[in-house]
Design an enzyme around this catalytic site. Structure first.
Site, PDB file in Angstrom:
ATOM      1  N   HIS A 351       0.615  -1.067   0.055  1.00  0.00           N
ATOM      2  CA  HIS A 351       0.212  -0.092  -0.032  1.00  0.00           C
ATOM      3  C   HIS A 351       0.837   1.274  -0.083  1.00  0.00           C
ATOM      4  O   HIS A 351       0.260   2.527   0.108  1.00  0.00           O
ATOM      5  CB  HIS A 351      -0.980   0.090   1.273  1.00  0.00           C
ATOM      6  N   LYS A 531      -8.395  13.844   4.751  1.00  0.00           N
ATOM      7  CA  LYS A 531      -7.483  12.427   4.783  1.00  0.00           C
ATOM      8  C   LYS A 531      -6.547  12.734   5.880  1.00  0.00           C
ATOM      9  O   LYS A 531      -6.475  13.816   6.549  1.00  0.00           O
ATOM     10  CB  LYS A 531      -6.764  12.621   3.288  1.00  0.00           C
ATOM     11  N   ARG A 532      -5.887  11.747   6.100  1.00  0.00           N
ATOM     12  CA  ARG A 532      -4.823  12.000   6.951  1.00  0.00           C
ATOM     13  C   ARG A 532      -3.777  13.281   6.834  1.00  0.00           C
ATOM     14  O   ARG A 532      -3.619  13.307   5.645  1.00  0.00           O
ATOM     15  CB  ARG A 532      -3.874  10.489   7.422  1.00  0.00           C
ATOM     16  N   LYS A 537       0.712  14.542   1.330  1.00  0.00           N
ATOM     17  CA  LYS A 537      -0.574  14.782   0.730  1.00  0.00           C
ATOM     18  C   LYS A 537      -0.856  16.332   0.643  1.00  0.00           C
ATOM     19  O   LYS A 537      -1.558  16.717  -0.171  1.00  0.00           O
ATOM     20  CB  LYS A 537      -1.756  14.392   1.850  1.00  0.00           C
ATOM     21  N   THR A 639      -8.516   6.616  -2.065  1.00  0.00           N
ATOM     22  CA  THR A 639      -9.719   6.001  -2.225  1.00  0.00           C
ATOM     23  C   THR A 639     -10.858   7.174  -1.769  1.00  0.00           C
ATOM     24  O   THR A 639     -11.838   7.111  -2.476  1.00  0.00           O
ATOM     25  CB  THR A 639     -10.011   4.983  -1.235  1.00  0.00           C
ATOM     26  N   LYS A 643     -14.537   8.064  -3.822  1.00  0.00           N
ATOM     27  CA  LYS A 643     -15.987   8.713  -3.500  1.00  0.00           C
ATOM     28  C   LYS A 643     -16.411   9.892  -3.714  1.00  0.00           C
ATOM     29  O   LYS A 643     -17.668  10.119  -3.966  1.00  0.00           O
ATOM     30  CB  LYS A 643     -15.763   8.598  -1.623  1.00  0.00           C
TER      31      LYS A 643
HETATM   32  C1  Z16 Z   1      -2.515   3.370   4.692  1.00  0.00           C
HETATM   33  O1  Z16 Z   1      -3.746   3.700   5.128  1.00  0.00           O
HETATM   34  C2  Z16 Z   1      -2.157   3.483   3.317  1.00  0.00           C
HETATM   35  C3  Z16 Z   1      -0.750   2.858   3.146  1.00  0.00           C
HETATM   36  C4  Z16 Z   1      -0.147   2.535   4.136  1.00  0.00           C
HETATM   37  O2  Z16 Z   1       1.258   1.868   3.969  1.00  0.00           O
HETATM   38  C5  Z16 Z   1      -0.428   2.512   5.307  1.00  0.00           C
HETATM   39  C6  Z16 Z   1      -1.674   2.740   5.632  1.00  0.00           C
HETATM   40 CL1  Z16 Z   1      -2.408   2.882   7.392  1.00  0.00          CL
HETATM   41  C7  Z16 Z   1      -3.086   3.836   2.235  1.00  0.00           C
HETATM   42  C8  Z16 Z   1      -2.208   4.567   1.109  1.00  0.00           C
HETATM   43  O3  Z16 Z   1      -1.686   5.630   1.709  1.00  0.00           O
HETATM   44  C9  Z16 Z   1      -3.260   4.969   0.236  1.00  0.00           C
HETATM   45  O4  Z16 Z   1      -2.843   5.752  -0.876  1.00  0.00           O
HETATM   46  C10 Z16 Z   1      -4.205   3.914  -0.433  1.00  0.00           C
HETATM   47  O5  Z16 Z   1      -5.306   4.344  -1.016  1.00  0.00           O
HETATM   48  C11 Z16 Z   1      -4.658   3.135   0.791  1.00  0.00           C
HETATM   49  O6  Z16 Z   1      -3.666   2.724   1.670  1.00  0.00           O
HETATM   50  C12 Z16 Z   1      -5.297   1.597   0.421  1.00  0.00           C
HETATM   51  O7  Z16 Z   1      -4.599   1.218  -0.762  1.00  0.00           O
END
Ligand code: Z16
Length: 794
Positions: A351, A531-532, A537, A639, A643
């Site tokens: 991810h 978002k976080r 970002k 994601t 949405k």
């Molecule tokens: C996370 O939410 C994501 C990556 C990661 O290594 C750890 C966490 Cl907690 C996110 C990505 O930053 C995001 O781009 C992606 O859409 C999401 O994971 C789901 O794949």
């Protein structure tokens, strides 16, 4: 009558009354909102049981493969509304409660969010569970039943303060505790002889099951969360000798394991307790998987035909060594068979490519906490290096660190990225060496989100327009949204889309005025970045643009501005100083801008504290402009971006993550693109003084930085942002300065486009029409076909 459940309002009223009386022990006149919520929740839950049992029966009968989704995070949010909707009970429940003088909206609001995740990764897991149920893919989610989910965020004088989250402080009506489903999880100790593990610490993992019902209630899977319990309640000898604290030690130890979710999203915490949590989940899940397999089959060679395990990031990557250990040490298989079978079952989703997120554990810590696993990892590594004759830097263990990404990759049949760009970058950068050694292993599965929660439930106004326009059924066949394109020249449809958006914006304004005491102009562009909080970002880019806009409006208030409401939402990891400074700056800027009579309604900045899933459900349907402005190459997918598109927001964004595919799907002319590409970003980093050069080339950005450093937003503490401004000039690790002018130019195009309301509605229509690809149903079908080799049982 309810079509799906054949349940009349009267029958449901009786069920709810029964729960109120016999489960809650409350007489109607004395029932609180909580009592009503519990009674409604139990009544709705009762109706999931039948499809849930039926799904289990069908799965056993089919003798097919089951999917096991292992994740340290499931960011579920509220459950009641979603369950009611999927069961087709919304109107019926509404009727009953109306008759009782109780507001359904209040009942739904009373439920705490299940915030067992940080952000995208955890929410993705929740969307996947819902889609797997909708698609009748036999599956279990496995996670941890954290007593405290992600912290509650407060602002004190603009600064983030973290408070413990307490969702389990009250009964959780959606879970079934399973005291009989219990496994021993061991830690530490030593190895006897060659490799017989004698652990010195043990806890029990106890199962808590939640049914997850799919669209129209045809199928329900199980989310099984593990809670830690002591193997010995307390030390009676210590208690009797008067040492009451020591007597409780075993219990205290166990309880800490599932106590709290680690709040770092994309950084590796490196803490021993975190390693223990990861192993706790992984071992409990694998023991459960093997027990279920053995209840039906007896030859482990069949395991890869019956079991597909998905590792959500490297967090459960101990699954490789643990499965080998269980097969060898508990079930007597030899090394080669155990390893071959493990590899046949396991898959890994990556991810992020951010280096600070890639998990490593020192061999010292791993060897102390899990000595047998350390031994198995060494063996896997030796064989990996021998078989591939690979360069030293592709080893699993190097410089006394265990690299979990490499371990996960080596022990997986399939490794996937989460967007096309991200998967390409995986192959070119972080995993290029491993990809060279195992060229068939890496594949892409672009993320998706469930349209049930994120469109049908959260945006009833737009949902009605969609059903009125293209007919029923798009909820489970989201590609059908493309039929909207044939209505693009239908003024009535464009107006209806605009009216739904305005309705949602008014609802958000009411909420903001109740909750934050601020009035929002519904004629403004609702411009949202939620978002976080993370430097990559680039919330900072957005604040800089906000400051410029404020200053430009002030110097020429009569210039015919398109009004804006800038909305921010998001939490920073508690130890992430730079992100917390940006939070404070946003709040400081809001304070100045919102109290400036010169700008008045032309610009407002809103940052409601404690952004979470339920807040997202409120904000996204009311958004005109979706901010997806990460430095290209840094956001694996995103994601939230999907949405927003589904809900008719237009995106201002970079060519990063899934933005690339969103732009392809909706059409380039319906997307506000700006900034460098990932390749340009790579080159830009090579230029020394890239930030300084960009700032010197941009008088606007110079002015913005000057205003900040002069203390215009912190008059009582003019030095507050010296560090931030200095870092922007001299480091700027995510190229805010280099993309600033491009961002500004496209923001001006947004203003122009929005001024033509009918044109904007047309653009919104095209975005909705192009969003069908981003249903998590499409994603799950991809996993089923390309990774799991499983079939729908409907
Ligand atoms: C996370 O939410 C994501 C990556 C990661 O290594 C750890 C966490 Cl907690 C996110 C990505 O930053 C995001 O781009 C992606 O859409 C999401 O994971 C789901 O794949």
């Amino acid at each position: 009558m309810n079509a799906m459940n054949d349940l009349s309002a009267e029958a449901l009223r009786i069920r709810i009354t029964q729960h109120l009386t016999y489960t809650l022990g409350k007489d109607k006149p004395h029932a609180s909102l909580y009592d009503w919520r519990m009674a409604v929740s139990y009544s709705v839950r009762d109706l999931i049981i039948e499809p849930w049992f039926a799904a289990t029966r069908k799965t056993y009968e089919a003798q097919g493969k089951r999917v096991y989704y292992l994740s340290l995070e499931f960011l579920i949010g509220r459950i009641l509304g979603d369950a009611m909707m999927n069961l087709g009970l919304f109107e019926t429940v509404q009727d009953v409660l109306e008759g009782e003088g109780v507001s359904l909206a209040d009942v739904i609001e009373d439920e705490p969010d299940a915030a067992l995740g940080n952000g995208g990764l955890g929410r993705l897991a929740a969307c996947f569970l819902e889609s797997m149920s909708t698609l009748a893919c036999p599956a279990y989610g496995y996670g941890i039943r954290y007593e405290h989910g992600l912290f509650r965020q407060l602002f004190e004088s603009g600064r983030q303060v973290e408070h413990p989250e307490d969702w389990l402080n009250q009964p959780h009506p959606w879970e079934f505790e399973r005291p009989e489903a219990r496994y021993t999880i061991s830690f530490k100790g030593h190895l006897d002889g060659q490799s017989v593990w004698q652990p010195s610490e043990t806890v029990y993992a106890r199962a808590y099951d939640m049914p997850v019902v799919g669209w129209q209630g045809k199928w329900a899977n199980t989310l099984r969360l593990w809670g830690a319990h002591p193997t010995e309640l307390f030390d009676l000898e210590q208690f009797n000798s008067g040492d009451h604290t020591a007597a409780a030690a075993p219990e205290a130890l166990a309880r800490t394991l599932s106590r709290v979710l680690y709040p770092e999203d994309t950084t590796d915490s490196g803490k021993e307790l975190r390693l223990k949590q990861e192993y706790f989940l992984t071992s409990a899940a694998l023991q459960d998987i093997l027990r279920r397999f053995l209840s039906e089959y007896d030859d482990f060679a069949q395991l890869p035909d019956k079991v597909a395990i998905q590792m959500n990031d490297t967090h459960p990557a101990l699954a490789g060594p643990e499965l080998i250990r269980l097969l060898m040490d508990e079930h007597g298989l030899d090394w080669n068979a155990a390893k071959r079978i493990a590899l046949g079952c396991l898959n890994y989703t990556n991810h992020t490519l951010l280096p600070e997120a890639l998990e490593t554990w020192s061999t010292w810590l791993m060897g102390r906490v899990l000595p047998r696993h350390m031994q198995i990892i060494e063996q896997i590594d030796q064989e990996h290096r021998a078989a591939t004759k690979c360069a030293a830097d592709l080893a699993i263990v190097k410089h006394d660190q265990v690299h979990m990404g490499t371990l996960a990759f080596v022990m997986a049949s399939h490794v996937n990225g989460v967007s096309a760009l991200h998967t390409d970058l995986m192959k070119e950068t972080v995993f290029s060496g491993l990809h060279g050694l195992y060229p068939a292993r890496v594949l892409n599965q672009t993320n998706g989100v469930t349209p049930r929660r994120w469109l049908r439930l959260s945006n009833p106004a737009l949902s009605k327009v969609l059903t009125d326009t293209i007919g029923a059924g798009w909820e489970s066949d989201l590609a059908r949204l493309s039929e909207l394109n044939t209505f693009e020249d239908d003024r009535a449809v464009r107006d209806a889309i605009g009216a739904a958006k305005r309705h949602n914006k008014l609802a958000l304004s009411n909420w903001a005025s109740d909750r934050l005491g601020i009035t929002l102009n519904p004629d403004a562009v609702f411009d949202v970045q939620i978002k976080r909080m993370h430097e990559y970002k680039r919330q900072l880019l957005n604040v800089f643009e906000t400051i410029h806009r404020w200053s430009a409006i002030r110097s020429n208030p009569e210039a015919g501005w398109t009004p804006r409401v800038k909305i921010f939402g998001g939490k920073a990891a508690p130890g992430y100083f730079a992100a917390k400074e940006i939070i404070r700056l946003i709040n400081d800027v809001a304070n100045v801008v919102n109290n400036d009579p010169v700008v008045g309604d032309l610009l407002k900045v809103v940052y409601p504290a404690n952004y979470n899933v339920s807040m997202a459900e409120r904000l996204i349907p009311a958004t005109d402009l979706s901010e997806q402005i990460s430095t290209a190459g840094k956001e694996a997918s995103g994601t939230g971006n999907m949405k927003f598109t589904m809900n008719g927001a237009l995106t201002i964004g970079t060519l990063d993550g899934a933005n690339v595919e969103i732009r392809e799907q909706v059409g380039a002319e319906n997307f506000f693109l700006f900034g460098m590409t990932a390749a340009e970003v790579r080159d830009r980093y090579l230029i020394e003084g890239h930030a300084r050069t960009a700032i010197l080339d941009s008088p606007t950005l110079q002015d913005v930085l000057q205003m900040i450093v002069e203390g215009r937003f912190s008059p009582e503490d003019t030095d507050r942002y010296n560090g931030l401004v200095d870092a922007t000039w001299n480091h700027d690790p995510f190229l805010v300065a280099s993309d600033f002018d491009s961002y500004l130019a496209v923001q001006a195009e947004v203003d122009l486009a929005f001024a033509d309301e009918d044109h904007w509605n047309r653009l919104a229509l095209r975005n909705i029409a192009g969003s069908g690809y981003f249903s998590s149903d499409r994603t799950i079908k991809g996993y089923m076909a390309d990774i799991w080799d499983t079939r729908s049982l409907l």
